[in-house]
Enzyme design. Structure first.
Site, short mmCIF file in Angstrom:
data_model
loop_
_atom_site.label_atom_id
_atom_site.label_comp_id
_atom_site.label_asym_id
_atom_site.label_seq_id
_atom_site.Cartn_x
_atom_site.Cartn_y
_atom_site.Cartn_z
N GLY A 9 1.04 -1.20 0.04
CA GLY A 9 0.09 0.08 -0.01
C GLY A 9 0.75 1.11 -0.06
N GLY A 12 -0.56 4.79 -0.98
CA GLY A 12 -1.48 5.58 -0.02
C GLY A 12 -1.15 6.57 0.75
CB ILE A 36 -3.60 -2.69 -6.14
CG1 ILE A 36 -4.49 -3.59 -6.90
CG2 ILE A 36 -4.35 -1.33 -6.03
CD1 ILE A 36 -5.59 -4.04 -6.15
NE ARG A 37 -5.93 1.18 -9.56
CZ ARG A 37 -6.49 1.38 -8.31
NH1 ARG A 37 -5.76 2.04 -7.52
NH2 ARG A 37 -7.47 0.60 -7.82
CE1 TYR A 143 -9.70 1.91 8.19
CE2 TYR A 143 -10.30 3.37 9.76
CZ TYR A 143 -9.18 3.00 8.82
OH TYR A 143 -8.07 3.39 9.05
N1 SER Z 1 -8.49 8.47 9.16
C1 SER Z 1 -9.42 7.40 9.16
C2 SER Z 1 -10.51 7.90 8.52
O1 SER Z 1 -10.99 8.86 8.66
C3 SER Z 1 -9.45 6.89 10.55
O2 SER Z 1 -8.61 6.22 10.86
O3 SER Z 1 -10.97 6.90 7.78
#
Ligand code: SER
Length: 319
Positions: A9, A12, A36-37, A143
């Site tokens: 990653g 990112g 991945i790209r 998440y």
């Molecule tokens: N910064 C993240 C989000 O807002 C939280 O870990 O998804």
């Protein structure tokens, strides 16, 4: 940290900055970036880069063997807002990437694993102010659920298989090298681009939504710091609380106005408001400070002046 490093990653928000920091410290050839790209950013031309979908365990193992990787930073994930739009895929990606990495460590291929958790692992029943390390954790976002489950698995792999895994519960991270990546705290990145380009920002959170935040430089120092600490100083194998500063959109707008007096903001909260409302206002990170010597450096003034100066340079924006 001893041995070659793989960052999964790497393009990112955290990955880009971590790739730069680790290459500056350990040399370009020792730090293998993957994503991945194929990324467009020229910084990835300075050292090895591999295309990797973290769901593909065979390909991951191939890269680990090819470069004799001993340390993995597994950063590939969907952030909070994007995860809500595709819960099943978010769960698969956020958990499988972790398992594939932990399993390689369990099988003896790796010395160390880093995995990021988040303030999203807390929930609406958590005490919101100075949230302690050990407290009620009932996350209500996809998440957050994946982060809390991941923390438990990290500790499990440490206790059962002796895996040297380390992690941090990041607050919202504010950086200028990458564009916002689908997080709820990303309003605090987005706002700078709008302030500089149009002088106005419509915020998707309410003006008084207080959230824990941190300048990316501090987050990278914490990440490298916890991984470089002697193993016996790491007392928590789930994830450490980590804190920098806390602010609301209104407070951030006031600070931005010191640099751009004509800046205006209005508020149009959307589904991300309920994510933010379920997270803490501020974090007690004393375990990290005591156990392995963490301290943050950026206050809000420095964060805002750095963001404005760096985005201006990057975009060659005139205000
Ligand atoms: N910064 C993240 C989000 O807002 C939280 O870990 O998804």
């Amino acid at each position: 940290m001893q041995g070659n490093i793989l960052i999964i990653g790497a393009s990112g928000q955290i990955g880009i900055e971590l790739t730069l920091a680790l290459r500056a410290k350990y040399g370009n050839e020792s730090v293998i970036a993957s994503d991945i790209r194929q990324p467009e950013d020229p910084i990835f031309e300075e050292g090895p880069f591999e295309i990797l979908n973290v769901l593909d365990k065979d390909r991951l193992f191939e890269i680990v063997r090819k470069y004799d990787i001993k340390i993995i930073f597994q950063l590939a994930a969907l952030l909070s807002a994007t995860s809500e739009k595709n819960p099943a895929f978010a769960w698969e990606l956020n958990m499988s990437g972790l398992f594939h990495t932990l399993d390689l460590a369990k099988e003896g291929h790796l010395h160390q694993v880093y995995w990021p958790s988040s303030i999203a692992a807390f929930g609406p029943n958590t005490p919101a102010d100075s949230t302690p390390q050990y407290t009620i954790m009932e996350p209500t976002s996809v998440y957050g659920i994946s982060k809390l489950a991941g923390e438990r698995w990290c500790e499990y792999y440490h206790l059962k298989y002796g895996v040297d895994v380390r992690g941090l519960r990041y607050p919202g991270l504010i950086g200028y090298r990458s564009e916002p990546g689908g997080g709820t705290t990303d309003y605090a990145v987005d706002i700078f681009y709008h302030a500089l380009e149009t002088g106005h920002y419509t915020c998707f959170l309410q003006e008084n939504t207080m959230l824990p935040m941190m300048m990316m430089e501090d987050a990278i120092r914490a990440t490298v710091g916890i991984m470089e600490a002697a193993s016996d100083r790491i007392k928590i194998r789930g994830s450490y609380n980590l804190a920098g500063i806390s602010f609301t959109p209104a407070m951030l707008a006031t600070e931005i106005r010191k640099h751009i007096p004509s800046f205006t903001i209005d508020y149009a909260p959307d589904f991300r408001q309920s994510l933010a409302d379920s997270w803490p206002n501020s974090i007690d990170d004393s375990n990290a400070r005591v156990d392995w010597g963490w301290s943050h450096e950026y206050d809000m003034e420095r964060l805002v002046s750095t963001m404005i100066a760096e985005i201006k340079k990057k975009k060659i924006i005139k205000v």
